[in-house]
Design an enzyme around this catalytic site. Structure first.
Site, PDB file in Angstrom:
ATOM      1  N   ARG A  64       0.824  -1.206   0.000  1.00 25.00           N
ATOM      2  CA  ARG A  64       0.000   0.000   0.000  1.00 25.00           C
ATOM      3  C   ARG A  64       0.862   1.262   0.000  1.00 25.00           C
ATOM      4  O   ARG A  64       0.543   2.255  -0.663  1.00 25.00           O
ATOM      5  CB  ARG A  64      -0.937  -0.036   1.207  1.00 25.00           C
ATOM      6  CG  ARG A  64      -1.929   1.106   1.232  1.00 25.00           C
ATOM      7  CD  ARG A  64      -3.171   0.740   2.032  1.00 25.00           C
ATOM      8  NE  ARG A  64      -4.104   1.861   2.043  1.00 25.00           N
ATOM      9  CZ  ARG A  64      -4.318   2.629   3.100  1.00 25.00           C
ATOM     10  NH1 ARG A  64      -3.688   2.390   4.235  1.00 25.00           N
ATOM     11  NH2 ARG A  64      -5.176   3.635   3.023  1.00 25.00           N
ATOM     12  N   HIS A  68       0.545   4.181  -2.793  1.00 25.54           N
ATOM     13  CA  HIS A  68       0.263   5.584  -2.442  1.00 25.54           C
ATOM     14  C   HIS A  68       1.416   6.503  -2.832  1.00 25.54           C
ATOM     15  O   HIS A  68       1.201   7.672  -3.142  1.00 25.54           O
ATOM     16  CB  HIS A  68      -0.036   5.711  -0.942  1.00 25.54           C
ATOM     17  CG  HIS A  68      -1.431   5.307  -0.588  1.00 25.54           C
ATOM     18  ND1 HIS A  68      -2.142   5.888   0.436  1.00 25.54           N
ATOM     19  CD2 HIS A  68      -2.255   4.388  -1.127  1.00 25.54           C
ATOM     20  CE1 HIS A  68      -3.347   5.333   0.511  1.00 25.54           C
ATOM     21  NE2 HIS A  68      -3.441   4.411  -0.424  1.00 25.54           N
ATOM     22  N   ASN A  93      -3.940   8.597   3.902  1.00 27.37           N
ATOM     23  CA  ASN A  93      -2.711   7.958   4.363  1.00 27.37           C
ATOM     24  C   ASN A  93      -2.765   7.553   5.819  1.00 27.37           C
ATOM     25  O   ASN A  93      -1.799   7.008   6.346  1.00 27.37           O
ATOM     26  CB  ASN A  93      -1.520   8.907   4.174  1.00 27.37           C
ATOM     27  CG  ASN A  93      -1.122   8.993   2.722  1.00 27.37           C
ATOM     28  OD1 ASN A  93      -1.292   8.047   1.971  1.00 27.37           O
ATOM     29  ND2 ASN A  93      -0.606  10.136   2.343  1.00 27.37           N
ATOM     30  N   HIS A 193      -5.108  -6.362  -2.979  1.00 22.87           N
ATOM     31  CA  HIS A 193      -6.034  -6.595  -1.864  1.00 22.87           C
ATOM     32  C   HIS A 193      -6.149  -8.083  -1.526  1.00 22.87           C
ATOM     33  O   HIS A 193      -7.041  -8.485  -0.788  1.00 22.87           O
ATOM     34  CB  HIS A 193      -7.409  -5.978  -2.166  1.00 22.87           C
ATOM     35  CG  HIS A 193      -7.389  -4.485  -2.139  1.00 22.87           C
ATOM     36  ND1 HIS A 193      -8.456  -3.694  -2.521  1.00 22.87           N
ATOM     37  CD2 HIS A 193      -6.410  -3.613  -1.759  1.00 22.87           C
ATOM     38  CE1 HIS A 193      -8.141  -2.411  -2.388  1.00 22.87           C
ATOM     39  NE2 HIS A 193      -6.901  -2.325  -1.927  1.00 22.87           N
TER      40      HIS A 193
HETATM   41  C1  HEM Z   1      -9.062   1.860  -6.832  1.00 20.96           C
HETATM   42  C2  HEM Z   1      -7.958   1.553  -6.210  1.00 20.96           C
HETATM   43  C3  HEM Z   1      -7.840   1.315  -4.722  1.00 20.96           C
HETATM   44  C4  HEM Z   1      -8.653   1.702  -3.701  1.00 20.96           C
HETATM   45  C5  HEM Z   1      -9.926   2.508  -3.770  1.00 20.96           C
HETATM   46  C6  HEM Z   1      -8.065   1.196  -2.484  1.00 20.96           C
HETATM   47  C7  HEM Z   1      -8.585   1.406  -1.217  1.00 20.96           C
HETATM   48  C8  HEM Z   1      -8.103   0.847  -0.081  1.00 20.96           C
HETATM   49  C9  HEM Z   1      -8.653   1.037   1.239  1.00 20.96           C
HETATM   50  C10 HEM Z   1      -9.835   1.913   1.573  1.00 20.96           C
HETATM   51  C11 HEM Z   1      -7.926   0.286   2.101  1.00 20.96           C
HETATM   52  C12 HEM Z   1      -8.126   0.165   3.602  1.00 20.96           C
HETATM   53  C13 HEM Z   1      -7.226   1.128   4.344  1.00 20.96           C
HETATM   54  C14 HEM Z   1      -7.418   1.052   5.834  1.00 20.96           C
HETATM   55  O1  HEM Z   1      -8.534   0.948   6.319  1.00 20.96           O
HETATM   56  O2  HEM Z   1      -6.434   1.102   6.581  1.00 20.96           O
HETATM   57  C15 HEM Z   1      -6.913  -0.380   1.342  1.00 20.96           C
HETATM   58  C16 HEM Z   1      -5.981  -1.239   1.873  1.00 20.96           C
HETATM   59  C17 HEM Z   1      -4.983  -1.808   1.122  1.00 20.96           C
HETATM   60  N1  HEM Z   1      -4.678  -1.547  -0.179  1.00 20.96           N
HETATM   61 FE1  HEM Z   1      -5.833  -0.586  -1.500  1.00 20.96          FE
HETATM   62  N2  HEM Z   1      -6.933   0.514  -2.787  1.00 20.96           N
HETATM   63  C18 HEM Z   1      -6.755   0.564  -4.141  1.00 20.96           C
HETATM   64  C19 HEM Z   1      -5.704   0.028  -4.846  1.00 20.96           C
HETATM   65  C20 HEM Z   1      -4.648  -0.628  -4.304  1.00 20.96           C
HETATM   66  C21 HEM Z   1      -3.450  -1.025  -5.016  1.00 20.96           C
HETATM   67  C22 HEM Z   1      -3.163  -0.710  -6.479  1.00 20.96           C
HETATM   68  C23 HEM Z   1      -2.663  -1.678  -4.130  1.00 20.96           C
HETATM   69  C24 HEM Z   1      -1.302  -2.294  -4.334  1.00 20.96           C
HETATM   70  C25 HEM Z   1      -0.902  -2.814  -5.457  1.00 20.96           C
HETATM   71  C26 HEM Z   1      -3.372  -1.701  -2.871  1.00 20.96           C
HETATM   72  C27 HEM Z   1      -2.937  -2.330  -1.739  1.00 20.96           C
HETATM   73  C28 HEM Z   1      -3.601  -2.309  -0.530  1.00 20.96           C
HETATM   74  C29 HEM Z   1      -3.202  -3.130   0.608  1.00 20.96           C
HETATM   75  C30 HEM Z   1      -2.092  -4.161   0.611  1.00 20.96           C
HETATM   76  C31 HEM Z   1      -4.065  -2.799   1.656  1.00 20.96           C
HETATM   77  C32 HEM Z   1      -4.023  -3.343   3.081  1.00 20.96           C
HETATM   78  C33 HEM Z   1      -3.131  -2.447   3.917  1.00 20.96           C
HETATM   79  C34 HEM Z   1      -2.848  -2.993   5.309  1.00 20.96           C
HETATM   80  O3  HEM Z   1      -3.275  -4.090   5.672  1.00 20.96           O
HETATM   81  O4  HEM Z   1      -2.152  -2.274   6.044  1.00 20.96           O
HETATM   82  N3  HEM Z   1      -4.554  -1.034  -3.000  1.00 20.96           N
HETATM   83  N4  HEM Z   1      -7.035  -0.018   0.020  1.00 20.96           N
HETATM   84  C1  NAG Z   2       1.625   8.611   9.492  1.00 26.76           C
HETATM   85  C2  NAG Z   2       0.850   9.873   9.476  1.00 26.76           C
HETATM   86  O1  NAG Z   2       1.386  10.956   9.412  1.00 26.76           O
HETATM   87  N1  NAG Z   2      -0.469   9.725   9.479  1.00 26.76           N
HETATM   88  C3  NAG Z   2      -1.358  10.856   9.429  1.00 26.76           C
HETATM   89  C4  NAG Z   2      -2.405  10.667   8.357  1.00 26.76           C
HETATM   90  O2  NAG Z   2      -3.305  11.722   8.337  1.00 26.76           O
HETATM   91  C5  NAG Z   2      -3.960  12.011   9.570  1.00 26.76           C
HETATM   92  C6  NAG Z   2      -4.863  13.188   9.362  1.00 26.76           C
HETATM   93  O3  NAG Z   2      -5.599  13.086   8.249  1.00 26.76           O
HETATM   94  C7  NAG Z   2      -2.958  12.273  10.692  1.00 26.76           C
HETATM   95  O4  NAG Z   2      -3.630  12.439  11.924  1.00 26.76           O
HETATM   96  C8  NAG Z   2      -1.987  11.115  10.785  1.00 26.76           C
HETATM   97  O5  NAG Z   2      -0.999  11.377  11.738  1.00 26.76           O
END
Ligand code: HEM
Ligand code: NAG
Ligand code: NAG
Ligand code: NAG
Ligand code: NAG
Length: 326
Positions: A64, A68, A93, A193
C-alpha cells in the site's frame, strides 16, 4: 529515391537513439557495482525478511505504501517526507505503514555507500521482496531501479490523486488511466487486496445502509455481511479492521479474484470490478487461471513503479528518507 532512403535512414537513426536506454531511464540492476561491494538489493531483502519473520503484515503495509507513493507525484518517495501538510498527513494515508522499515534499510545502505541509493528505489525493491515473501518464489519479478527522490510533498495532492474505497470500476479505471495504466492493470493491481485489512469505517455503509437504503449492499454475500457486521458494529466508537481477502488473508495469491466473483468483495471497488462489463472478464480469467497471476501481477507492479519517476539528474538522493536534503 535517394532522398527517401536518406530520410528513412535518418528516421531509423533517430528511433535508435530514442530507444537506447538513456542515462535517465529506469533499469534492472541500476545499483550493481555502485555501493562499495555491497549488493544493494540483497541488503534491502535482508531487512524485509527479518521484519517478515516477526510480522507478516509488512507485506500489505509495503504494497500500500508503494501504491500511495506512485499515485501522488510519481514514485518519488514523497510519501515519506515528514512535516505539516505533507502527503502522509492526508486522511487517505491515515493507516499507511512501513515507514520504519524504509528508514531501517536506508540507514543500512547509508552506512555502506552514503548518498547512493534513493528512498524511492528502497520502497520499490522492498515491496517486491515483500510480495515474494507473501506469495512464494513464483511471484518474483525483476524490479527496475534508478529512481531519484522528490523534494515536494503535499497533502492536497494525496487527497486529489488517491482513489476512494467506494469508487466504481469505471471511476477506478479512470483514476488508473490518468496514471497511464490500463483497465487490466487496474484489475491486476487491485489484486494487491489479496492481503491486508480495511478499517470498518470504509465499509460500514455497505453493511448497514447502502446508498441510503437502510439495508446492506445487495451485491455482498449475506454470509459475509453477517461476518463483517460482527467485527464492525453499526454504532461503535472503535474502528476495527477486517481482512480484504477472506479466503487466504495473509497469502499473496489469486484468492481475491475468486472471492469477488463469489460476491465476497469487501470494499465497494473490489466488488464492482467483478461486476462491470469492462473488467469482469479479466477478473474471471485471473480467478480461474491461477498460474498466470504471479507474472502478470509482477508486470503490473513494474508498470506502476515507473509512474512519473525522477531519474538521471532530476530530484536528489536524500540522506534521511523523512527529510529533503538541503
Ligand atoms: C481503486 C484503487 C484502490 C482503492 C480505492 C483502495 C482502497 C483501499 C482502502 C480503503 C484500504 C483500507 C485502508 C485502511 O482501512 O487502513 C486499502 C488497503 C490496502 N490496499 Fe488498497 N486501494 C486501491 C488500490 C490498491 C493497489 C493498487 C494496491 C497495491 C498494489 C493496494 C494495496 C492495498 C493493501 C495491501 C491494503 C491493506 C493495507 C494494510 O493491511 O495495512 N490497493 N485499500
Ligand atoms: C503517518 C501519518 O502521518 N499519518 C497521518 C495521516 O493523516 C492524519 C490526518 O488526516 C494524521 O492524523 C496522521 O498522523
Ligand atoms: C565507500 O566507503 C567509503 C568509506 O566508508 C566512503 O567514503 C565512500 O563514499 C564509499 N563509496 C561509495 C561509492 O559509496
Ligand atoms: C442510489 O440511490 C439513488 C437514489 O435512490 C439511485 O438513483 C441510484 O441509482 C442508487 N445507486 C446505486 C448504486 O444503487
Ligand atoms: C461481463 O458482464 C457482461 C454484462 O455486464 C456480461 O454480458 C458478460 O457475460 C460478463 N462476462 C463474464 C466473463 O463474466
Amino acid at each position: 529515391m535517394a532522398v527517401v532512403l536518406g530520410a528513412s535512414v535518418l528516421l531509423l537513426a533517430l528511433l535508435c537513439i530514442a530507444f537506447v536506454p538513456s542515462h535517465g531511464a529506469l533499469q534492472v540492476g541500476f545499483y550493481s557495482g555502485k555501493c562499495n561491494g555491497t549488493d544493494v538489493e540483497a541488503a534491502i531483502r535482508s531487512v524485509v525478511a527479518a521484519r517478515f519473520g516477526r510480522d507478516s503484515s509488512i507485506v500489505p503495509a509495503l504494497l500500500r505504501l508503494h501504491f500511495h507513493d506512485c499515485f501522488v507525484r510519481g514514485c518519488d518517495a514523497s510519501i515519506l517526507l515528514d512535516g505539516s501538510g505533507t502527503e502522509k498527513t492526508a486522511p487517505p494515508n491515515l493507516s499507511v505503514r512501513g515507514y520504519d522499515l524504509i528508514d531501517q534499510a536506508k540507514t543500512a545502505l547509508e552506512s555502506r555507500c552514503p548518498g547512493v541509493v534513493s528512498c524511492a528505489d528502497i520502497i520499490a525493491v522492498a515491496t517486491r521482496d515483500a510480495v515474494v515473501l507473501g506469495g512464494g518464489s513464483q511471484y518474483t519479478y525483476a524490479v527496475q531501479t534508478g529512481r531519484r527522490d522528490g523534494v515536494v510533498s503535499l497533502a492536497s495532492e494525496a487527497i486529489s490523486n488517491l482513489p476512494g474505497a467506494s469508487f466504481s470500476a469505471s471511476q477506478a479505471i479512470a483514476a488508473f488511466g490518468a496514471k497511464g495504466l490500463s483497465a487490466s492493470d487496474t484489475v491486476l493491481l487491485l489484486g494487491g487486496h489479496t492481503v491486508g485489512v480495511t478499517h470498518c469505517s470504509f465499509i460500514r455503509n455497505r453493511l448497514y445502509n447502502y446508498n441510503g437504503s437502510g439495508k446492506p449492499d445487495p451485491t455482498m454475500d449475506p454470509a459475509l455481511v453477517n461476518l463483517l457486521r460482527s467485527r464492525c458494529p453499526q454504532s461503535s466508537t472503535v474502528d476495527n479492521t477486517v481482512f480484504l481477502d477472506h479466503s487466504t488473508p495473509s497469502t499473496v495469491d489469486n484468492g481475491y479474484y475468486k472471492q469477488i466473483l463469489a460476491k465476497r468483495g469487501v470494499l465497494k471497488v473490489d466488488q464492482n470490478i467483478a461486476m462491470d462489463g469492462a473488467t469482469n472478464a479479466t477478473v474471471r480469467s485471473l480467478a480461474n487461471g491461477g498460474s498466470s497471476f504471479p507474472s502478470l501481477f509482477g508486470r503490473a507492479m513494474v508498470k506502476m513503479g515507473a509512474i512519473q519517476v525522477l531519474t538521471g539528474a532530476q530530484g536528489q538522493i536524500r540522506k534521511s528518507c523523512r527529510v529533503v536534503k538541503k
